[in-house]
Design a protein around this motif. Structure first.
Motif, PDB file in Angstrom:
ATOM      1  N   GLY A   1       2.203  -2.147 -10.779  1.00  0.00           N
ATOM      2  CA  GLY A   1       3.238  -1.758  -9.830  1.00  0.00           C
ATOM      3  C   GLY A   1       3.696  -2.839  -8.881  1.00  0.00           C
ATOM      4  N   ILE A   2       2.985  -3.967  -8.805  1.00  0.00           N
ATOM      5  CA  ILE A   2       3.291  -4.948  -7.777  1.00  0.00           C
ATOM      6  C   ILE A   2       4.630  -5.646  -8.013  1.00  0.00           C
ATOM      7  N   THR A   3       5.151  -5.591  -9.237  1.00  0.00           N
ATOM      8  CA  THR A   3       6.459  -6.193  -9.507  1.00  0.00           C
ATOM      9  C   THR A   3       7.508  -5.153  -9.884  1.00  0.00           C
ATOM     10  N   ALA A   4       7.195  -3.864  -9.686  1.00  0.00           N
ATOM     11  CA  ALA A   4       8.082  -2.783 -10.139  1.00  0.00           C
ATOM     12  C   ALA A   4       9.111  -2.425  -9.068  1.00  0.00           C
ATOM     13  N   HIS A   5       9.914  -3.379  -8.671  1.00  0.00           N
ATOM     14  CA  HIS A   5      10.881  -3.162  -7.586  1.00  0.00           C
ATOM     15  C   HIS A   5      11.877  -2.059  -7.926  1.00  0.00           C
ATOM     16  N   ALA A   6      12.453  -2.136  -9.110  1.00  0.00           N
ATOM     17  CA  ALA A   6      13.510  -1.187  -9.466  1.00  0.00           C
ATOM     18  C   ALA A   6      12.957   0.231  -9.590  1.00  0.00           C
ATOM     19  N   ALA A   7      11.781   0.366 -10.202  1.00  0.00           N
ATOM     20  CA  ALA A   7      11.194   1.694 -10.395  1.00  0.00           C
ATOM     21  C   ALA A   7      10.818   2.322  -9.056  1.00  0.00           C
TER      22      ALA A   7
ATOM     23  N   ILE B   1       1.238   1.745  -3.985  1.00  0.00           N
ATOM     24  CA  ILE B   1       0.832   0.809  -5.034  1.00  0.00           C
ATOM     25  C   ILE B   1      -0.600   0.356  -4.776  1.00  0.00           C
ATOM     26  N   THR B   2      -1.473   0.529  -5.777  1.00  0.00           N
ATOM     27  CA  THR B   2      -2.794  -0.097  -5.752  1.00  0.00           C
ATOM     28  C   THR B   2      -2.838  -1.029  -6.955  1.00  0.00           C
ATOM     29  N   ASP B   3      -2.908  -2.300  -6.689  1.00  0.00           N
ATOM     30  CA  ASP B   3      -2.802  -3.308  -7.754  1.00  0.00           C
ATOM     31  C   ASP B   3      -3.498  -4.575  -7.287  1.00  0.00           C
ATOM     32  N   HIS B   4      -3.843  -5.431  -8.225  1.00  0.00           N
ATOM     33  CA  HIS B   4      -4.465  -6.703  -7.847  1.00  0.00           C
ATOM     34  C   HIS B   4      -3.757  -7.893  -8.485  1.00  0.00           C
ATOM     35  N   HIS B   5      -2.666  -7.626  -9.185  1.00  0.00           N
ATOM     36  CA  HIS B   5      -1.921  -8.722  -9.787  1.00  0.00           C
ATOM     37  C   HIS B   5      -1.130  -9.472  -8.715  1.00  0.00           C
ATOM     38  N   ILE B   6      -0.685 -10.662  -9.064  1.00  0.00           N
ATOM     39  CA  ILE B   6      -0.043 -11.530  -8.081  1.00  0.00           C
ATOM     40  C   ILE B   6       1.383 -11.047  -7.818  1.00  0.00           C
ATOM     41  N   PRO B   7       1.735 -10.835  -6.545  1.00  0.00           N
ATOM     42  CA  PRO B   7       3.115 -10.415  -6.238  1.00  0.00           C
ATOM     43  C   PRO B   7       4.089 -11.541  -6.550  1.00  0.00           C
ATOM     44  N   ARG B   8       5.304 -11.154  -6.872  1.00  0.00           N
ATOM     45  CA  ARG B   8       6.370 -12.149  -7.000  1.00  0.00           C
ATOM     46  C   ARG B   8       6.710 -12.662  -5.610  1.00  0.00           C
ATOM     47  N   THR B   9       6.713 -13.970  -5.438  1.00  0.00           N
ATOM     48  CA  THR B   9       7.003 -14.538  -4.128  1.00  0.00           C
ATOM     49  C   THR B   9       8.490 -14.795  -3.977  1.00  0.00           C
TER      50      THR B   9
ATOM     51  N   ASN C   1      -3.073  -4.512  -2.042  1.00  0.00           N
ATOM     52  CA  ASN C   1      -3.242  -5.621  -2.975  1.00  0.00           C
ATOM     53  C   ASN C   1      -4.048  -6.713  -2.282  1.00  0.00           C
ATOM     54  N   PRO C   2      -5.156  -7.172  -2.886  1.00  0.00           N
ATOM     55  CA  PRO C   2      -5.998  -8.181  -2.226  1.00  0.00           C
ATOM     56  C   PRO C   2      -5.299  -9.518  -2.023  1.00  0.00           C
ATOM     57  N   HIS C   3      -4.194  -9.771  -2.727  1.00  0.00           N
ATOM     58  CA  HIS C   3      -3.459 -11.018  -2.508  1.00  0.00           C
ATOM     59  C   HIS C   3      -2.759 -11.033  -1.150  1.00  0.00           C
ATOM     60  N   ARG C   4      -2.716  -9.894  -0.480  1.00  0.00           N
ATOM     61  CA  ARG C   4      -2.138  -9.842   0.863  1.00  0.00           C
ATOM     62  C   ARG C   4      -3.173 -10.182   1.943  1.00  0.00           C
TER      63      ARG C   4
ATOM     64  N   GLN D   1     -11.117 -10.598  -1.704  1.00  0.00           N
ATOM     65  CA  GLN D   1      -9.978 -11.280  -2.330  1.00  0.00           C
ATOM     66  C   GLN D   1      -9.931 -11.123  -3.848  1.00  0.00           C
ATOM     67  N   TYR D   2     -11.072 -10.842  -4.483  1.00  0.00           N
ATOM     68  CA  TYR D   2     -11.093 -10.779  -5.945  1.00  0.00           C
ATOM     69  C   TYR D   2     -11.222  -9.350  -6.481  1.00  0.00           C
TER      70      TYR D   2
END
Length: 776
Positions: A141-147, A160-168, A186-189, A197-198
């Motif tokens: 979900g971290i890149t699902a802007h349109a949805a 959104i609960t996700d751990h993938h890297i957000p689009r910057t 998201n732990p990347h935040r 973090q992991y």
């Protein structure tokens, strides 16, 4: 071969030595890995002394937890959208179970491979039309802007609960491209170096559950360990702590689904380690997402019905076997491609291979294997005609593959992933452009890739390898990224014996001997196709606990070997087998008749067939120089047993399907044999003879007899390893036993069918060692 880096002397603080005790290697390893204080060492070794970060450290966590509580209290419909890998399945199961036990109105959806990764608009619209007012994502979900925007437009909210890297944000480099969700966990935040973090997808889901109901969250620690290890999460700080707590939960789990998987895979729960999760449990759940519907994995993990659990576990076993054969098929094809075009490997800093027939669900596994073998980032791309090509990439230490792929975004339709593992889709005609662009991106970022190295933790002798040493090393477990298993080395060995093991013969069991004539057995996973040392050598390896068949023992695993000395003694060449590959000839029966007329030919054929010449089953073959393999073998062990028995110098390889892999036709033939045994042989059923007559494995015969017994058609009076005694049945089916037996039989027959499909198209050299191929 890797360049070995020997251990360097290190000063151990006295208080660290005192706190750790035991074998000096434990304190030395901790110090080399940056753990220098007694307090840090105790917290590393004992999870009860570690203090995890509070879940509220995650941005938006309190907002998300409050919203979920309101939805539970108001009986709003909650929908969970998961991902189809093991991390996504466990995250979905964790939140689904927690919400159900909290009294929530909840449903879930996991897209199939055909739908693709991620939250998408049609699926969101369907969930909202089904009544969902709150959507929770798991591991996606971290890149699902349109949805997410569409869900908001339709009046629903998304967490959104996700751990993938957000689009910057391409201009500011900030996290300005987060989807417009109510909350994004998201732990990347988190700030760099944060203990959480992991977290993987299931780790983020656990933190949300912990904020809502800590007791219910902790009931799912077995799922947390399974998902985190399956996702190859770095085991440091909070992630290590959660896996340390989760492994005992896996050993003592009461989940019918996990217990059924343990039983189906011959896994003894009391000895489960991170190794078993990585190589036994995780591949089975991932096989669901790769080849079928991952929703069955969530059902398996959450069902309270043991019968349903056994049925699903049996289906997973069949899918896992199919996954293994497909993996071998793609691996063989990829290596053959490199043999034809070695410049693909030598002329680029990244290996990019493609094929229109490769299944997209398998290429990631093979990419990881090739990256490990060749020491460079690897992309494998499935490019079916008329469709978008889909690729999976795996990296090597020191190369951020996602960043490099981002540099090639103009060539891609979509992409995402992690530093070490990525996926993408693109038009097939752009694959060559991607190879060039990705090579340039990696070269620009990293220059020439460094020579792969192997860090040796300690040199030992074979006599040092005792259960006592293993117990000390295991104090440092669980091992994985961030806390790799200790790499030990022993010098000056020779090989005494070698055997291939594994369902597809992909592994090796090697017996080695040192200069003091001490011997040890070493397992070389995925090493069957790798060259063995020809002279004396030094061996790098790891040691692990194993409880095969419930027996605790030490297992030594091959990592790398380097020559000890150069020998000039010329070894006699291994005997070769001339193989005539006739699997695709237009009139195979005419060719077989011609070969038979030449004399001195044995034909191995099985099943209810008529081929116009005399043939023999596996039981009747004798040593001889010429062998025709007419029927597709049911498994690698059966094929190898025939080759060992006959020892042919010349093999004629055909590909006739005996047609016995369909459960209905198999059971009809087996029932006829059973009736004959009851009427003419006092009920004695020779399992190997029945397997040969049906062109199957003995396991399938056993499963078929159990099905007939469950159906009430026969009674099983006595069982031995090779012979069962049967009697007439009473005609009363046992519906629950029948359902389980049918599921197991279908899985075994599907496994055989998958192997036959592999034999039909695999390179003959992969099927018959030392083969010299003719008549292509």
């Amino acid at each position: 071969m890797l360049r070995w880096i020997d251990p360097q002397p290190i000063s151990i603080p006295p208080d660290l030595n005192d706190a750790v005790g035991g074998h000096p290697l434990v304190a030395e390893t901790l110090a080399r890995r940056g753990i220098l204080s007694a307090q840090a060492a105790r917290a590393f070794l004992d999870p009860s002394l570690y203090t995890p970060a509070p879940p509220t450290d995650l941005p938006d966590l309190e907002l998300a937890a409050d919203r979920v509580r309101r939805a539970i209290q108001r009986h709003e419909q909650i929908a969970i959208w998961g991902d189809f890998d093991a991390d996504g399945q466990t995250a979905t199961a964790l939140l689904l179970e927690m919400l159900r036990r909290s009294g929530a109105e909840v449903l879930f959806h996991i897209p199939t491979r055909n739908e693709g990764h991620g939250l998408h608009q049609p699926g969101v619209e369907h969930l909202i039309s089904s009544g969902a007012r709150l959507i929770l994502t798991c591991d996606t979900g971290i890149t699902a802007h349109a949805a997410v925007a569409r869900a908001t437009q339709l009046g629903a909210q998304v967490i959104i609960t996700d751990h993938h890297i957000p689009r910057t944000d391409p201009q500011s480099g900030s996290e300005g491209c987060l989807p417009p969700a109510l909350a994004v966990l998201n732990p990347h935040r988190l700030p760099p170096g944060h203990p959480m973090q992991y977290l993987s997808g299931v780790g983020v889901a656990y933190e949300l559950a912990r904020a809502i109901d800590p007791h219910l969250a902790d009931r799912a620690l077995d799922l947390v360990a399974l998902g985190m290890i399956a996702d190859v999460t770095p085991l440091t700080q909070d992630t290590r702590y959660l896996v340390q707590r989760g492994l005992p939960a896996l050993r003592s789990t009461t989940r019918p689904g996990l217990l059924a998987v343990y039983q189906a895979s011959d896994l003894y729960p009391e000895g489960i380690t991170e190794e078993h999760v990585s190589f036994v449990l995780a591949p089975r759940f991932n096989a669901l997402g790769r080849l079928a519907d991952a929703a069955s994995g969530v059902e398996l993990l959450t069902t309270e019905d043991p019968t349903r659990a056994r049925i699903l576990a049996a289906e997973i076993e069949g899918l896992n076997a199919q996954r293994q054969w497909l993996t071998k098929q793609v691996t063989d094809a990829a290596l053959a491609q490199l043999e034809r075009e070695p410049s693909l490997l030598t002329d680029h800093p990244v290996l990019v291979l493609s094929h229109p027939k490769w299944p997209g669900s398998i290429v990631g596994i093979v990419a990881g294997r090739l990256a490990e073998w060749f020491g460079k980032p690897t992309f494998l791309i499935a490019a079916p005609e008329g469709e978008l090509a889909r690729g999976s990439g795996r990296s090597v230490p020191g190369v951020d593959l996602l960043a490099s792929l981002t540099d090639c975004a103009h060539l891609l339709e979509d992409f995402g992933g992690h530093v070490g593992a990525v996926g993408c889709s693109l038009r097939p005609e752009r694959i060559a452009e991607l190879r060039t662009a990705l090579s340039r991106a990696i070269a620009a970022r990293y220059g020439p890739l460094p020579e792969p190295t192997l860090l040796i933790d300690a040199y030992v002798s074979l006599s040092d390898l005792t259960p006592k040493l293993l117990d000390q090393i295991n104090r440092l477990a669980p091992f994985g990224p961030g806390n790799p298993p200790l790499t030990l080395a022993v010098q000056d060995l020779r090989i005494l014996s070698v055997a291939t093991v594994g369902r597809t013969g992909e592994h090796r069991r090697v017996t080695v001997q040192d200069i003091n004539e001490q011997t040890q057995t070493v397992f070389w996973w995925h090493g069957a196709d790798r060259p063995l040392p020809e002279a004396r050598f030094d061996l790098a390896f790891t040691v692990r606990s194993s409880n095969y068949q419930g027996i605790a023992e030490m297992q030594i695993e091959w990592i790398d070997a380097r020559p000890k000395e150069v020998t000039t003694t010329e070894q006699p060449p291994a005997p070769t087998v001339t193989v005539h590959d006739l699997r695709t000839v237009p009139d195979p029966q005419r060719i077989l008749t011609t070969l038979m007329a030449q004399g001195d030919l044995q034909v191995w054929a099985e099943g209810a067939i008529s081929i116009g010449v005399e043939f023999k089953t596996r039981r009747d073959l004798i040593p001889g120089e010429r062998l025709a393999i007419w029927t597709l073998p049911p498994g690698p062990r059966e094929l190898q047993a025939v080759l060992d028995r006959v020892q042919p110098q010349e093999v004629f390889l055909f590909a006739h399907d005996p047609g016995t892999d369909d459960p209905r036709s198999f059971l009809n033939r087996l029932l006829g044999m059973v009736k004959f045994a009851i009427e003419r042989k006092a009920g004695q059923m020779d399992l190997e003879a029945a397997a040969a007559a049906t062109a199957q494995r003995t396991h399938a015969i056993q499963a078929g007899l159990e099905w007939l017994a469950a159906h009430g058609q026969i009674r099983i009076i006595e069982r031995t390893d090779d012979r069962w005694i049967l009697g007439s049945g009473h005609g009363d089916p046992n519906s629950r036993a029948l359902e389980v037996a049918q599921s197991r039989l279908k899985a075994l027959l599907a496994e055989t069918a998958a192997y036959r499909a592999y034999v039909r198209t695999a390179p003959a050299t992969a099927l018959l060692p030392r083969a010299v191929i003719t008549d292509r």
